[in-house]
Enzyme design. Sequence first.
Site, PDB file in Angstrom:
ATOM      1  N   HIS A  98       0.854  -1.188   0.000  1.00 36.58           N
ATOM      2  CA  HIS A  98       0.000   0.000   0.000  1.00 36.58           C
ATOM      3  C   HIS A  98       0.884   1.230   0.000  1.00 36.58           C
ATOM      4  O   HIS A  98       1.938   1.225   0.641  1.00 36.58           O
ATOM      5  CB  HIS A  98      -0.909   0.012   1.238  1.00 36.58           C
ATOM      6  CG  HIS A  98      -2.045   0.963   1.110  1.00 36.58           C
ATOM      7  ND1 HIS A  98      -1.916   2.291   1.429  1.00 36.58           N
ATOM      8  CD2 HIS A  98      -3.304   0.785   0.650  1.00 36.58           C
ATOM      9  CE1 HIS A  98      -3.067   2.887   1.190  1.00 36.58           C
ATOM     10  NE2 HIS A  98      -3.930   2.002   0.719  1.00 36.58           N
ATOM     11  N   ASP A 131      -7.933  -5.235  -0.097  1.00 38.46           N
ATOM     12  CA  ASP A 131      -8.406  -5.936  -1.292  1.00 38.46           C
ATOM     13  C   ASP A 131      -8.084  -7.418  -1.275  1.00 38.46           C
ATOM     14  O   ASP A 131      -8.728  -8.203  -1.957  1.00 38.46           O
ATOM     15  CB  ASP A 131      -7.789  -5.303  -2.547  1.00 38.46           C
ATOM     16  CG  ASP A 131      -8.356  -3.937  -2.775  1.00 38.46           C
ATOM     17  OD1 ASP A 131      -9.572  -3.798  -2.689  1.00 38.46           O
ATOM     18  OD2 ASP A 131      -7.575  -3.002  -3.009  1.00 38.46           O
TER      19      ASP A 131
HETATM   20  N1  ACO Z   1       4.375  -7.400  -4.921  1.00 42.35           N
HETATM   21  C1  ACO Z   1       5.739  -7.386  -5.001  1.00 42.35           C
HETATM   22  N2  ACO Z   1       6.508  -6.311  -4.765  1.00 42.35           N
HETATM   23  C2  ACO Z   1       5.870  -5.173  -4.420  1.00 42.35           C
HETATM   24  C3  ACO Z   1       4.480  -5.109  -4.293  1.00 42.35           C
HETATM   25  C4  ACO Z   1       3.733  -6.283  -4.545  1.00 42.35           C
HETATM   26  N3  ACO Z   1       2.406  -6.278  -4.444  1.00 42.35           N
HETATM   27  N4  ACO Z   1       4.137  -3.861  -3.930  1.00 42.35           N
HETATM   28  C5  ACO Z   1       5.260  -3.152  -3.829  1.00 42.35           C
HETATM   29  N5  ACO Z   1       6.313  -3.939  -4.119  1.00 42.35           N
HETATM   30  C6  ACO Z   1       7.729  -3.567  -4.058  1.00 42.35           C
HETATM   31  C7  ACO Z   1       8.168  -2.817  -5.309  1.00 42.35           C
HETATM   32  O1  ACO Z   1       8.637  -3.703  -6.310  1.00 42.35           O
HETATM   33  C8  ACO Z   1       9.255  -1.915  -4.759  1.00 42.35           C
HETATM   34  O2  ACO Z   1      10.418  -2.714  -4.587  1.00 42.35           O
HETATM   35  P1  ACO Z   1      11.900  -2.045  -4.723  1.00 42.35           P
HETATM   36  O3  ACO Z   1      11.915  -0.882  -3.761  1.00 42.35           O
HETATM   37  O4  ACO Z   1      12.804  -3.165  -4.315  1.00 42.35           O
HETATM   38  O5  ACO Z   1      12.017  -1.619  -6.154  1.00 42.35           O
HETATM   39  C9  ACO Z   1       8.744  -1.564  -3.359  1.00 42.35           C
HETATM   40  O6  ACO Z   1       7.884  -2.667  -2.978  1.00 42.35           O
HETATM   41  C10 ACO Z   1       7.944  -0.267  -3.305  1.00 42.35           C
HETATM   42  O7  ACO Z   1       6.961  -0.332  -4.311  1.00 42.35           O
HETATM   43  P2  ACO Z   1       6.312   0.960  -4.984  1.00 42.35           P
HETATM   44  O8  ACO Z   1       5.666   0.566  -6.266  1.00 42.35           O
HETATM   45  O9  ACO Z   1       7.297   2.077  -5.014  1.00 42.35           O
HETATM   46  O10 ACO Z   1       5.252   1.319  -3.911  1.00 42.35           O
HETATM   47  P3  ACO Z   1       3.971   2.145  -4.170  1.00 42.35           P
HETATM   48  O11 ACO Z   1       3.662   2.841  -2.917  1.00 42.35           O
HETATM   49  O12 ACO Z   1       4.079   2.994  -5.380  1.00 42.35           O
HETATM   50  O13 ACO Z   1       2.898   1.013  -4.512  1.00 42.35           O
HETATM   51  C11 ACO Z   1       0.967  -0.244  -4.694  1.00 42.35           C
HETATM   52  C12 ACO Z   1       1.733   0.791  -3.856  1.00 42.35           C
HETATM   53  C13 ACO Z   1       0.666   0.320  -6.081  1.00 42.35           C
HETATM   54  C14 ACO Z   1      -0.364  -0.491  -3.982  1.00 42.35           C
HETATM   55  C15 ACO Z   1       1.798  -1.553  -4.787  1.00 42.35           C
HETATM   56  O14 ACO Z   1       2.084  -2.060  -3.513  1.00 42.35           O
HETATM   57  C16 ACO Z   1       1.121  -2.622  -5.652  1.00 42.35           C
HETATM   58  O15 ACO Z   1       1.242  -2.601  -6.877  1.00 42.35           O
HETATM   59  N6  ACO Z   1       0.360  -3.572  -4.996  1.00 42.35           N
HETATM   60  C17 ACO Z   1      -0.374  -4.565  -5.745  1.00 42.35           C
HETATM   61  C18 ACO Z   1      -1.711  -4.001  -6.211  1.00 42.35           C
HETATM   62  C19 ACO Z   1      -2.679  -3.778  -5.073  1.00 42.35           C
HETATM   63  O16 ACO Z   1      -2.903  -4.655  -4.240  1.00 42.35           O
HETATM   64  N7  ACO Z   1      -3.305  -2.589  -5.064  1.00 42.35           N
HETATM   65  C20 ACO Z   1      -4.309  -2.218  -4.064  1.00 42.35           C
HETATM   66  C21 ACO Z   1      -3.819  -1.140  -3.163  1.00 42.35           C
HETATM   67  S1  ACO Z   1      -5.016  -0.727  -1.983  1.00 42.35           S
HETATM   68  C22 ACO Z   1      -6.145   0.242  -2.805  1.00 42.35           C
HETATM   69  O17 ACO Z   1      -5.869   1.002  -3.673  1.00 42.35           O
HETATM   70  C23 ACO Z   1      -7.529   0.081  -2.412  1.00 42.35           C
END
Ligand code: ACO
Length: 426
Positions: free
Chosen positions: A304, A361
Amino acid sequence: MEKTVQLIYEGKTYEFPLITGSEGEKAIDIGSLRKQTGLVTLDPGYANTGSCLSAITFMDGEKGILRYRGIPIEELAEKSSFVETSFLLINGHLPSREELKNFSVMLNDQSLVHEDMKVFFQNFPRASHPMGTLSSMVTALRSFYPELQNVEEELNMTVTRLLSKVRTMATMSYKFTRGHTIVYPRPDLSYCANFLNMMFNSPVKPYVIDDDVKKALEVFWILHADHEQNCSTSTVRMVGSGQANFYASISAGMSALWGPLHGGANQAVIEMLAQLHREKGSVKQIVARAKDKNDPFRLMGFGHRVYKTYDPRAKIIKVLGDKLLDKLAVSDPLLDLAVELEAVALSDDYFIDHNLYPNVDFYSGIVLRAIGIPTNMFTVMFAIGRLPGWIAQWKEGFDDPKGKLNRPRQIYTGNNEMHYIPIDQR
Ligand code: ACO
């Protein structure tokens, strides 16, 4: 004396006001940055940018706190109803008995959809995604209810109208995709019970409303009712800031919610589990893929932007889901996979180091599946729940006398000036 933050740039010192929120969070007010220094800020994804002052929802991602108008989400989930929580978000206080009654009566009175709108639903291709249908229908409401929103009473009517009709329209879109007759709202049923009845009742198979299912839906919607300046809510405020009409602003938020990184994640979680099950893959394999830097795959339902600890909503919905599955005696291989995936990911160093926890979710798909909601309706369920938040946030922007058109800047990285070359010389 007003506290300030100093910026030293090219030997000169500039001062900017330090703003402190009611929960102690601090921000630099850079409203005069460009005027004073010629600089703008660059913050892709806006992770460090506050876009507005807001008194609606407080969240602390480090401590796992979420409060609507000051009230913890845990208390609302336990004690409130979705209608009462909607009133709270939109009006800023818990309703008195009389206010709640009037609000409920208005919701009931507004629940029918103009009969002329039926042809729209009928003419969408059967395979249309219900999110697309719903957001189009919300925009279309403007043509059917074109009143101005400049009188308080009219504004109340407009927001209540949308809150009420959205649930009727969501169930209509579902019934039409199945080719079934629509079920009209009933005045004797509550907001949630009415939704379940419109969704599942059929002339050949009457639907019996189970109190635990109704309660689960109530809590699901309360948990989704607002989440401060997330992607869809910021979209609503952005579109609203250009003074587009109310329905267009909300419909834009719905489109933003549709994405799998945002509200579409609940559908994506179940699709990910279904694929895993179909292909007889292992949980360890997909966890390994999620960790692989060369693979764009992400574990849906994990991580998140703000929560760097357990999402407080996920805690509540997990307990709710467990209870519901027990009660309904649901046996579902995807749910078994979800439990296994949660255990593997929570004990994996990558997920621990990156503070990646299951988000709301991850579990909400499980609850919706147990209730019988089809997967492609999951994000619509989220949208109905988020509606009071969008309305409250839109209203806050609309009522703000200092409200401005939202218009970020950019750092241009394209060509410097060059000249047009006639086509035969290229
Ligand atoms: N699976 C694997 N790795 C992940 C995930 C994941 N679900 N989420 C984040 N990471 C990793 C990234 O690869 C990154 O790694 P690094 O620093 O080694 O490169 C690090 O964690 C940070 O990720 P960001 O993308 O910079 O974090 P951000 O805050 O932008 O992302 C997000 C948040 C979009 C929700 C992300 O966690 C994701 O894509 N999750 C999966 C989709 C999801 O479940 N979305 C629902 C969110 S809740 C909502 O909106 C209601």
